[in-house]
Scaffold this motif. Sequence first.
Motif, PDB file in Angstrom:
ATOM      1  N   ARG A  25       0.356   9.265   2.775  1.00  7.43           N
ATOM      2  CA  ARG A  25       0.335   8.419   1.413  1.00  7.43           C
ATOM      3  C   ARG A  25       0.797   7.378   1.044  1.00  7.43           C
ATOM      4  O   ARG A  25       0.545   6.207   0.564  1.00  7.43           O
ATOM      5  N   ALA A  26       2.462   7.471   1.823  1.00 12.45           N
ATOM      6  CA  ALA A  26       3.251   6.604   2.190  1.00 12.45           C
ATOM      7  C   ALA A  26       2.701   5.164   2.842  1.00 12.45           C
ATOM      8  O   ALA A  26       3.479   4.252   2.622  1.00 12.45           O
ATOM      9  N   SER A  27       2.540   5.664   4.000  1.00  9.28           N
ATOM     10  CA  SER A  27       1.711   4.742   4.698  1.00  9.28           C
ATOM     11  C   SER A  27       0.462   3.735   4.779  1.00  9.28           C
ATOM     12  O   SER A  27       0.377   2.811   4.806  1.00  9.28           O
ATOM     13  N   GLN A  32      11.916   1.673   4.189  1.00 13.07           N
ATOM     14  CA  GLN A  32      11.800   2.667   3.624  1.00 13.07           C
ATOM     15  C   GLN A  32      10.318   2.996   4.629  1.00 13.07           C
ATOM     16  O   GLN A  32       9.201   3.293   4.986  1.00 13.07           O
ATOM     17  N   ALA A  33      11.055   3.917   5.966  1.00 16.50           N
ATOM     18  CA  ALA A  33       9.616   4.362   6.552  1.00 16.50           C
ATOM     19  C   ALA A  33       9.223   5.389   6.326  1.00 16.50           C
ATOM     20  O   ALA A  33       9.554   6.168   5.055  1.00 16.50           O
ATOM     21  N   PRO A  34       7.190   5.705   6.119  1.00  9.06           N
ATOM     22  CA  PRO A  34       6.492   5.862   5.345  1.00  9.06           C
ATOM     23  C   PRO A  34       6.989   7.869   5.683  1.00  9.06           C
ATOM     24  O   PRO A  34       6.797   8.010   6.897  1.00  9.06           O
ATOM     25  N   ALA A  35       7.255   8.451   4.789  1.00 10.63           N
ATOM     26  CA  ALA A  35       7.611   9.947   5.417  1.00 10.63           C
ATOM     27  C   ALA A  35       6.479  10.425   4.793  1.00 10.63           C
ATOM     28  O   ALA A  35       6.025  11.430   6.150  1.00 10.63           O
ATOM     29  N   VAL A  45       2.062  -0.129  13.800  1.00 11.86           N
ATOM     30  CA  VAL A  45       2.366   0.859  13.468  1.00 11.86           C
ATOM     31  C   VAL A  45       1.912   1.841  12.247  1.00 11.86           C
ATOM     32  O   VAL A  45       1.623   3.150  13.121  1.00 11.86           O
ATOM     33  N   LEU A  46       1.784   0.991  11.418  1.00 14.77           N
ATOM     34  CA  LEU A  46       1.129   2.065  10.443  1.00 14.77           C
ATOM     35  C   LEU A  46      -0.346   2.753  10.744  1.00 14.77           C
ATOM     36  O   LEU A  46      -0.986   3.537  10.466  1.00 14.77           O
ATOM     37  N   ARG A  47      -1.024   1.538  11.500  1.00 10.08           N
ATOM     38  CA  ARG A  47      -2.345   1.158  11.861  1.00 10.08           C
ATOM     39  C   ARG A  47      -2.850   3.102  12.237  1.00 10.08           C
ATOM     40  O   ARG A  47      -4.354   3.488  11.045  1.00 10.08           O
ATOM     41  N   ARG A  48      -2.781   3.647  12.833  1.00  8.55           N
ATOM     42  CA  ARG A  48      -3.216   4.870  13.218  1.00  8.55           C
ATOM     43  C   ARG A  48      -2.514   6.076  12.372  1.00  8.55           C
ATOM     44  O   ARG A  48      -3.984   6.589  12.488  1.00  8.55           O
ATOM     45  N   ASP A  49      -2.292   5.619  11.057  1.00 11.81           N
ATOM     46  CA  ASP A  49      -2.010   7.319  10.575  1.00 11.81           C
ATOM     47  C   ASP A  49      -2.553   6.685   9.022  1.00 11.81           C
ATOM     48  O   ASP A  49      -2.750   7.044   7.787  1.00 11.81           O
ATOM     49  N   VAL A  50      -3.475   5.454   9.250  1.00 11.23           N
ATOM     50  CA  VAL A  50      -3.866   4.910   7.593  1.00 11.23           C
ATOM     51  C   VAL A  50      -5.745   5.061   7.693  1.00 11.23           C
ATOM     52  O   VAL A  50      -6.050   4.604   9.402  1.00 11.23           O
TER      53      VAL A  50
END
Length: 543
Positions: free
Chosen positions: A24-26, A18-21, A58-63
């Motif tokens: 919040r999902a990230s 499930q790719a974060p939309a 990959v997620l780190r920059r969005d968290v």
Amino acid sequence: MGWPRVTADSMIATILRQAPADRRASIAAWRQLTDILAQRGNQLDTTDIRRAFHALAVLRRDVPEKVRRDCAVAVARHGRFAPLVAFYANDVPAVSATMLRRARLAEADWLAMLPTTAATARSILAGRSDLPVSVRRALDSLGAGSVALPQPALAADAPAAEAVDEAPASQISELVRRIDKYQSSRSKPAPARPRTSFLFETGPDGVIRWVDGITRGAAIGLSIAESALGGEPGADGAAVGAFRQRAEIVNARMILEGSAADAGEWRFSALPWFDPATGQFRGYRGTARRPQRNELPYGRPESSDSGDSIRQLIHELRSPLNAISGFAQIISGQMFGPVSGAYRKMADSIIADAAAVQDIIDDLEVAARSTGTVEARPSDEVADLATVMAQIEGDLAPLLADQRIDLSISRVGGPFLAHADDANSRRMVGRLLTALVDICDAGATLVGQLVAEAGPDDMLQLRIVRPAAIRFATAADLLDPGFSPEGEAPGAAILSLGFSLRLVDSLARGAGGRLDIGHNALTLYLPSANPRADTELGAQHGE
């Protein structure tokens, strides 16, 4: 609650499908993957580990950084998966420090992880005193250059994203291989030297990025933009308020953890600095020092007995109290902007209440320090008890008015110079009078004498006639911390009468005096510092 092993693999697969939309999902995916790796990482196969870490990278920059720090706090102590610790260790300094100051790994895991960490991370670990001997030896063997930080200007100019190592899957695999093969070794850590000052610099986010004068790991990653709570290391509320206003910070309080040479209380001052070309705010540059004696409540000296359980409890009480008081001072001083009169009045009340509780905590600390045999050591300092009495009578005026009690202490003879430092004199006399006022009936008069007259033991005396509530109590009863005289005032001090009298007697004996509990009066004796001739002449005039 841990993930069952049978569902951990499938859970990772579900998250990765499930790719974060949105943001919040990230954040949700980040928390879930971190939790799974922390609790079941050692039971996952290499493929799932690689996929999970690739997703985290990959997620780190969005968290947000705060979320990453919170996750580090949540998993550091109960997680035992070294690759996850290594991943967080290669984050920005604030996140790295949060993880590395708390993580608990096996000796072999630490030794295998060190080569995969950046210099800043190793400098943080160098500040820990609880690591195995072989780990400290490995840190030393990497050389001083391995823990050298970049120059302050470079560190401030570098974007946070560039400071983050993305921890590729090959690095994680290598770490797992090292853990399986590593054989530990033994050695002794180098002794720590006491330190009294250091320099530091923060980035625009308030996080300390460079220090000189102490172990880097003791301060790197701490923030002066957030108030430390619950005994955690960090700065007080006054520093936070000044930071938000980009104002000068003067003698703010900071708590550090680490070795005995670095840990404890510091005072720091700092100035904001700005880019000369653009005027952009770059952070703070400042100096820190150990607090002076007169900056500690009632001249409380610092203690090196940091392992004592009572001292630790006192520290845990003092930290949130200072934070509460600091925020109240920010509100009262309108450092965040205009505040209504009602809120300022409430803040002033909180500041006063915090100061009263601080006095009680100080008394508890003195009592803990005085436990055991007290060696009489008359002070080289001289205190004027007449001046001390006048100050305390003024301090007690609101309490006396509230409880409708008169305080009548006459002076006999003089001068009233004692071999005792001013701080302890105020504590002894103040605690004695406050404890007795608290058990007086409304409308009563507390009577006493301050006496300076020549005698065989050459002592100054403060005699206080027993209040009616304890007129017939035995000395053993009065010194019992659990004793509560009949009719004790509802608003009596939090500390019991017995505790207060024991504290006064302990402090007096430490100064070469004593507290005597007589049939009619309680008498505080302190060594006289009056010239003999002056004392005899003063006594004659008093008669």
